[in-house]
Design an enzyme around this catalytic site. Structure first.
Site, short mmCIF file in Angstrom:
data_model
loop_
_atom_site.label_atom_id
_atom_site.label_comp_id
_atom_site.label_asym_id
_atom_site.label_seq_id
_atom_site.Cartn_x
_atom_site.Cartn_y
_atom_site.Cartn_z
CD GLN A 1 27.76 27.60 -111.57
OE1 GLN A 1 27.05 28.06 -112.45
NE2 GLN A 1 27.31 27.29 -110.36
CB SER B 1 26.44 23.83 -111.87
OG SER B 1 25.53 24.90 -111.87
CG ASP C 1 24.14 26.94 -108.18
OD1 ASP C 1 24.92 27.22 -109.11
OD2 ASP C 1 23.46 25.90 -108.17
#
Length: 293
Positions: A285, A235, A211
Site C-alpha cells: 500500500q 490510502s 487495511d
C-alpha cells in the site's frame, strides 16, 4: 472487555456489512456501517468490491490477487454502489474490474483476478517472524483505553468503539509511539468470534483487515501519530495477494514494514502468516502521509 455475545454481534454486523445486494446485472449495493460516522474505512470498500466480483465468477475459482486505487474518500452517510465488468474468462483465470461509487461519483477502482485450483511448484522463503505469541501480548483495546483519556469527544467515543477484528501488537500500536522507531511492526489479528466455513468469507474478512496497521508503519521513524492529530493520512492504493488457505478467525500474524517515505507519500508492505508459519497473503500500500502544520 467484551463478552462473547457482544463479539458474536460484532461479527454478525461485520458479515452483514461485507455482504452486497444485487441491484441489476453485475450491479450491487454495499451497506453503510452500522452507527458509522465520517469517512468510509478503505478495507470495507475493498472487501465489498471483492464480494461483488466473486458473484460473477464460477465457484471453482478463488481470488488470488486484487489491486485497488482509492479515488475519493467515501462517506458513511451513504451506501456504496458497485459495478462489475467481466473483462476475461479463460480456462484457468478470470479477471474482473470493479468500480465503487457514491452518489454517482467513483471512490475506488479495483481489479481482481481469480484462478481455478491447481497443483504446482512450491517454495516459501520467508519464515514466521520470531515474535511473542498473542497470548503473551496486551489486547489493543487496553492500549486504546490508556490513550482515550487524553482525547476529546467525539474522537474518544469513536476510538473506543468495540471492533470485530481483535489485534495485539508486539511493538505497541503505531499511534502509541512518541519516539522514532524502526519502520517495522508485528501484530496478531483474528475475528473476535467464529466465522462460517465458506473460504470466500475468510478472504473478504482478511481483505477488510489488511487495511489496518499498515499505513502507520511509515510514520514510525518519525515518532508521529494520527491519534495525536499530528498527521494527515489517506490510502492511495492497496494490493493483496492470496497465497494459501487460512481462517480469519484463527490468529494470523501481520508483519509490516515501510522501506520508503518521501514527497508526502509513504510506501508499506505486509506479510500475513498463519500461526503454523505458512505465508497466506502479501499486501502492499502507498498512502498520503503529511505532517500537520
Amino acid at each position: 472487555m467484551t463478552d462473547q455475545s457482544t463479539n458474536e454481534r460484532l461479527i454478525a454486523d461485520l458479515l452483514a456489512l461485507l455482504d452486497v445486494t444485487s441491484t441489476g446485472e453485475d450491479r450491487y449495493e454495499g451497506r453503510r456501517k452500522k452507527d458509522g460516522v465520517g469517512r468510509v474505512f478503505g478495507g470495507q470498500v475493498i472487501a465489498q468490491g471483492l464480494v461483488a466480483a466473486e458473484r460473477s465468477v464460477e465457484d471453482d475459482r478463488a481470488v488470488h490477487s486484487l489491486h485497488a486505487y482509492f479515488l475519493r474518500g467515501g462517506s458513511e452517510d451513504h451506501t456504496v454502489d458497485y459495478a462489475v465488468d467481466r473483462q476475461f474468462d479463460g480456462r484457468s483465470f478470470s479477471n474482473r474490474r470493479i468500480v465503487a461509487a457514491q452518489e454517482g461519483r467513483p471512490i475506488l477502482n479495483m481489479a481482481a483476478s481469480f484462478q481455478r485450483h491447481e497443483e504446482g511448484l512450491e517454495h516459501q522463503v520467508d519464515a514466521l517472524p520470531d515474535v511473542p505469541g498473542p497470548d503473551e501480548l496486551t489486547p489493543m483495546m487496553q492500549e486504546r483505553e490508556a490513550l482515550a483519556a487524553t482525547m476529546p469527544e467525539p474522537a474518544r467515543t469513536i476510538f473506543m468503539q468495540p471492533r470485530p477484528i481483535e489485534m495485539r501488537s508486539v511493538e505497541g500500536a503505531h499511534w502509541s509511539h512518541k519516539k522514532p522507531a524502526p519502520p517495522l511492526s508485528h501484530s496478531w489479528m483474528r475475528a473476535v468470534a467464529p466465522l462460517p466455513d465458506d473460504p470466500r468469507i475468510h478472504r473478504a474478512v482478511l481483505a477488510y483487515a489488511s487495511d489496518m496497521m499498515l499505513l502507520g508503519t511509515s510514520m514510525l521513524p518519525h515518532g508521529l501519530s494520527w491519534a495525536r492529530n499530528e498527521i494527515v493520512g489517506a490510502s492511495l492504493d492497496h494490493a493483496v495477494w492470496f497465497h494459501a488457505p487460512f481462517r480469519a478467525d484463527d490468529w494470523l500474524l501481520y508483519a509490516t514494514d515501510s522501506p520508503w517515505t518521501a514527497g508526502g507519500r509513504g510506501f508499506n508492505r505486509g506479510r500475513i502468516f498463519s500461526a503454523d508459519g505458512r505465508l497466506v497473503a502479501s499486501v502492499a500500500q502507498e498512502g498520503v502521509v503529511r505532517k500537520r502544520s
